[in-house]
Design an enzyme around this catalytic site. Structure first.
Site, PDB file in Angstrom:
ATOM      1  N   GLU A 210       2.014 -14.275   0.234  1.00 38.49           N
ATOM      2  CA  GLU A 210       0.868 -14.267  -1.015  1.00 38.49           C
ATOM      3  C   GLU A 210       1.135 -12.727  -1.637  1.00 38.49           C
ATOM      4  OE1 GLU A 210      -1.968 -16.275  -2.180  1.00 38.49           O
ATOM      5  OE2 GLU A 210      -1.959 -17.407  -0.907  1.00 38.49           O
ATOM      6  N   CYS A 244      -4.785  -7.615  -6.489  1.00 38.87           N
ATOM      7  CA  CYS A 244      -3.273  -8.438  -6.935  1.00 38.87           C
ATOM      8  C   CYS A 244      -3.110  -9.612  -8.221  1.00 38.87           C
ATOM      9  CB  CYS A 244      -3.385  -9.417  -5.793  1.00 38.87           C
ATOM     10  SG  CYS A 244      -4.507 -10.156  -5.455  1.00 38.87           S
TER      11      CYS A 244
HETATM   12  P1  NAD Z   1       3.044  -4.121   0.556  1.00 38.62           P
HETATM   13  O1  NAD Z   1       4.029  -5.064   0.608  1.00 38.62           O
HETATM   14  O2  NAD Z   1       3.821  -3.233   0.481  1.00 38.62           O
HETATM   15  O3  NAD Z   1       2.923  -4.258   2.409  1.00 38.62           O
HETATM   16  C1  NAD Z   1       2.298  -5.220   3.347  1.00 38.62           C
HETATM   17  C2  NAD Z   1       2.575  -5.050   4.247  1.00 38.62           C
HETATM   18  O4  NAD Z   1       3.825  -5.294   4.611  1.00 38.62           O
HETATM   19  C3  NAD Z   1       2.076  -4.105   5.194  1.00 38.62           C
HETATM   20  O5  NAD Z   1       1.189  -4.580   5.885  1.00 38.62           O
HETATM   21  C4  NAD Z   1       2.991  -3.092   6.085  1.00 38.62           C
HETATM   22  O6  NAD Z   1       3.255  -2.592   6.481  1.00 38.62           O
HETATM   23  C5  NAD Z   1       3.845  -4.013   5.802  1.00 38.62           C
HETATM   24  N1  NAD Z   1       5.355  -3.203   4.945  1.00 38.62           N
HETATM   25  C6  NAD Z   1       5.548  -2.654   4.102  1.00 38.62           C
HETATM   26  N2  NAD Z   1       6.956  -2.682   3.762  1.00 38.62           N
HETATM   27  C7  NAD Z   1       7.371  -3.295   4.504  1.00 38.62           C
HETATM   28  C8  NAD Z   1       8.401  -3.581   5.259  1.00 38.62           C
HETATM   29  N3  NAD Z   1       9.941  -2.998   4.630  1.00 38.62           N
HETATM   30  N4  NAD Z   1       9.091  -4.748   5.750  1.00 38.62           N
HETATM   31  C9  NAD Z   1       8.528  -5.112   6.297  1.00 38.62           C
HETATM   32  N5  NAD Z   1       7.024  -5.263   5.963  1.00 38.62           N
HETATM   33  C10 NAD Z   1       6.492  -4.240   5.692  1.00 38.62           C
HETATM   34  O7  NAD Z   1       2.428  -4.206   0.268  1.00 38.62           O
HETATM   35  P2  NAD Z   1       0.666  -3.209  -0.051  1.00 38.62           P
HETATM   36  O8  NAD Z   1       0.647  -2.174  -1.163  1.00 38.62           O
HETATM   37  O9  NAD Z   1       0.418  -3.219   1.135  1.00 38.62           O
HETATM   38  O10 NAD Z   1      -0.316  -3.856  -1.045  1.00 38.62           O
HETATM   39  C11 NAD Z   1      -0.115  -4.017  -2.506  1.00 38.62           C
HETATM   40  C12 NAD Z   1       0.188  -5.428  -3.070  1.00 38.62           C
HETATM   41  O11 NAD Z   1       0.767  -6.387  -2.477  1.00 38.62           O
HETATM   42  C13 NAD Z   1       0.367  -5.721  -4.332  1.00 38.62           C
HETATM   43  O12 NAD Z   1       1.546  -6.444  -5.269  1.00 38.62           O
HETATM   44  C14 NAD Z   1      -0.588  -7.005  -4.464  1.00 38.62           C
HETATM   45  O13 NAD Z   1      -0.425  -7.462  -5.796  1.00 38.62           O
HETATM   46  C15 NAD Z   1       0.032  -7.922  -3.596  1.00 38.62           C
HETATM   47  N6  NAD Z   1      -1.287  -8.377  -3.292  1.00 38.62           N
HETATM   48  C16 NAD Z   1      -1.072  -9.625  -3.208  1.00 38.62           C
HETATM   49  C17 NAD Z   1      -2.508 -10.138  -2.533  1.00 38.62           C
HETATM   50  C18 NAD Z   1      -2.731 -12.023  -2.815  1.00 38.62           C
HETATM   51  O14 NAD Z   1      -3.303 -12.824  -1.962  1.00 38.62           O
HETATM   52  N7  NAD Z   1      -1.121 -12.144  -3.620  1.00 38.62           N
HETATM   53  C19 NAD Z   1      -3.633 -10.331  -2.212  1.00 38.62           C
HETATM   54  C20 NAD Z   1      -3.543  -8.422  -2.441  1.00 38.62           C
HETATM   55  C21 NAD Z   1      -2.876  -7.219  -2.436  1.00 38.62           C
END
Ligand code: NAD
Length: 456
Positions: A210, A244
């Protein structure tokens, strides 16, 4: 605390005991979860206030209330979803019966982001439990108070061998991704989504992604501008734009741009006050890094309204900018904040060909009174989902699967789709032993003739 490997071993043993597969067990666990959320409502809302300054209204409607509704919906339908589904039998299979069994994957990993940190962690868990799985969940480290509340709540109701919470940041997440899960469900950014997919590909683990991206909002010359403005302001500035599926940028027909912009300004003032930074209910930007990233966008283009910010409270006014180009960073990256670039167009073909040049969006919104235009845009562009004459609403219906396509995600969830996201559909033919039609066997003289007829 057991290590991640130990937790996984315990969960796999527990899963193989078969206890989590009983439908009554699943219903009981969902009831328990629902009660725990209701009992801890005040603590959840206060954690959301602490980490993101979410108002009680926003926090309840988009995190707690929506989740309780989701669980109630699942409870109402679960027995039927979990039953093996009898389907038609092909003529070639005469005498047999055919079924689809929805089978839980086993031990699932659910990784969540920070923007709706409670709901986006627990909502997939509802699907995992409903489908009969065990799960390890990892909340976002950027909303630490909510992460702690989730850990306390889940540990208070579930044993680690059933649902375990692993708190931590990137390193913990990476360690989890090295494990042999039976399913991974990830919500977050496109870049991290790629890392998750790479990790899952090593073991060919089924995966739901997602993700995010730039969601266009198109307003044509026939649109009801009053309602368009009101609904765009709501969809864009809820949660300070950190949604998002928030409208990322606005594409408005040249003829109606000035009128629409004036109405948008009016609704910004109506919803957030003439001086939004003084409004105590303004959701803040999650941290300084994101605040600085968003501040840089303010230097691009021309500010039409808003543009003020407060570094101490990490708040930014709802802001409209124009005169931006696709080479500006604000148009190259997902904005994920309260800044809305306004682009104008003269022909809808121009909009379609531009949107097609970029990755498929997670959401798209079209404001138009023309049925023809609605059909044309919906059928011409590929995107996760969206609304005609509204914003965000498609995410909140249990009857609509929610997810992206291409760079905005793989797979979907919500309602029945959540149950399906955590189930493998196993096809079973139950053959009769009352007779045996033997044209399929090699020694049958008429085999080929009959086969040709049946497979016509
Ligand atoms: P992110 O990808 O930075 O982090 C998400 C999760 O991944 C966190 O739990 C984090 O600890 C982990 N993570 C971060 N870097 C990582 C890595 N290198 N390796 C493994 N795990 C890692 O996202 P965010 O900043 O928390 O959220 C914002 C993003 O999420 C935006 O792009 C938004 O559009 C998207 N989003 C999508 C939905 C959806 O339902 N499609 C919903 C909410 C947010």
């Amino acid at each position: 605390m057991p290590t991640i490997q130990e937790t996984l071993r315990q969960q796999r043993t527990y899963f193989f005991s078969g206890e989590t597969k009983s439908v009554n067990f699943r219903i009981h666990q969902l009831e328990t979860l629902k009660d725990a959320i209701s009992e801890n409502e005040a603590e959840i809302l206060s954690a959301l206030k602490k980490d993101l300054n979410k108002s009680e209204f926003e926090a309840y409607s988009s995190e707690v209330g929506i989740l309780l509704k989701d669980i109630r919906f699942t409870l109402k339908h679960l027995k039927r979803w979990a039953e093996p589904e009898r389907v038609k039998t092909a003529l070639t299979h005469f005498g047999s019966k055919s079924y689809i069994y929805s089978e839980p994957y086993g031990v699932c990993l659910i990784i969540a982001p920070w923007n709706y940190p409670f709901q986006l962690q627990i909502s997939p868990l509802v699907g995992a439990i409903a489908a009969g799985n065990c799960a390890v969940i990892k909340p976002s480290e950027l909303t630490p108070t909510v992460s702690k509340v989730i850990a306390k709540l889940i540990r208070g109701i579930y044993e680690e061998r059933y649902v375990a919470v692993v708190e931590g940041g990137v390193e913990v997440s990476q360690e989890l991704l090295e494990q042999d899960f039976d399913k991974i469900f990830f919500t977050g950014s496109v870049n991290v989504g790629k890392i998750v997919m790479e990790a899952a590909s090593k073991r060919l683990i089924p995966l739901t992604l997602e993700l995010g991206g730039k969601s266009p909002t198109i307003v044509d010359e026939s649109a009801n501008l009053e309602l368009a403005a009101k609904r765009i302001v709501w969809g864009k500035f809820t949660n300070a734009g950190q949604t998002c599926i928030a409208p990322d940028y606005l594409y408005v027909h040249k003829k109606v741009k000035t009128e629409l912009v004036n109405k948008i300004k009016k609704y910004i003032h109506q919803f957030y006050g003439k001086t939004p930074l003084e409004n105590p209910e303004m959701t803040n930007i999650v941290n300084e890094k994101h605040f600085r990233r968003l501040s840089r966008y303010l230097a691009e283009g021309r500010i039409i309204t808003g543009g003020m910010k407060n570094e101490d409270s990490l708040t930014i006014e709802p802001t409209l900018i124009d005169q931006v180009s696709w080479t500006d960073t604000v148009m190259q990256e997902e904005i994920f904040g309260p800044i809305l670039p306004v682009l104008e167009y003269e022909s809808i073909e121009e909009v379609i060909s531009t949107v097609r040049k970029y990755p498929k969006p997670l959401a798209l919104y079209l404001f138009s009174e023309s049925k023809g235009q609605q059909k044309y845009v919906v059928e011409s562009l590929s995107f996760g989902g969206g609304c005609i004459n509204d914003t965000l609403l498609h995410v909140a219906s249990p009857y609509l699967p929610f997810g992206g396509v291409g760079e905005s995600g793989t797979g979907s969830y919500h309602g029945k789709a959540s149950f399906d996201a955590f189930s493998h559909q196993k096809s079973i033919v139950r053959q009769t032993n009352r007779f045996d039609i033997d044209f399929r066997y090699p020694s049958n003289k008429n085999g080929l003739k009959i086969m040709k007829k049946l497979l016509k």
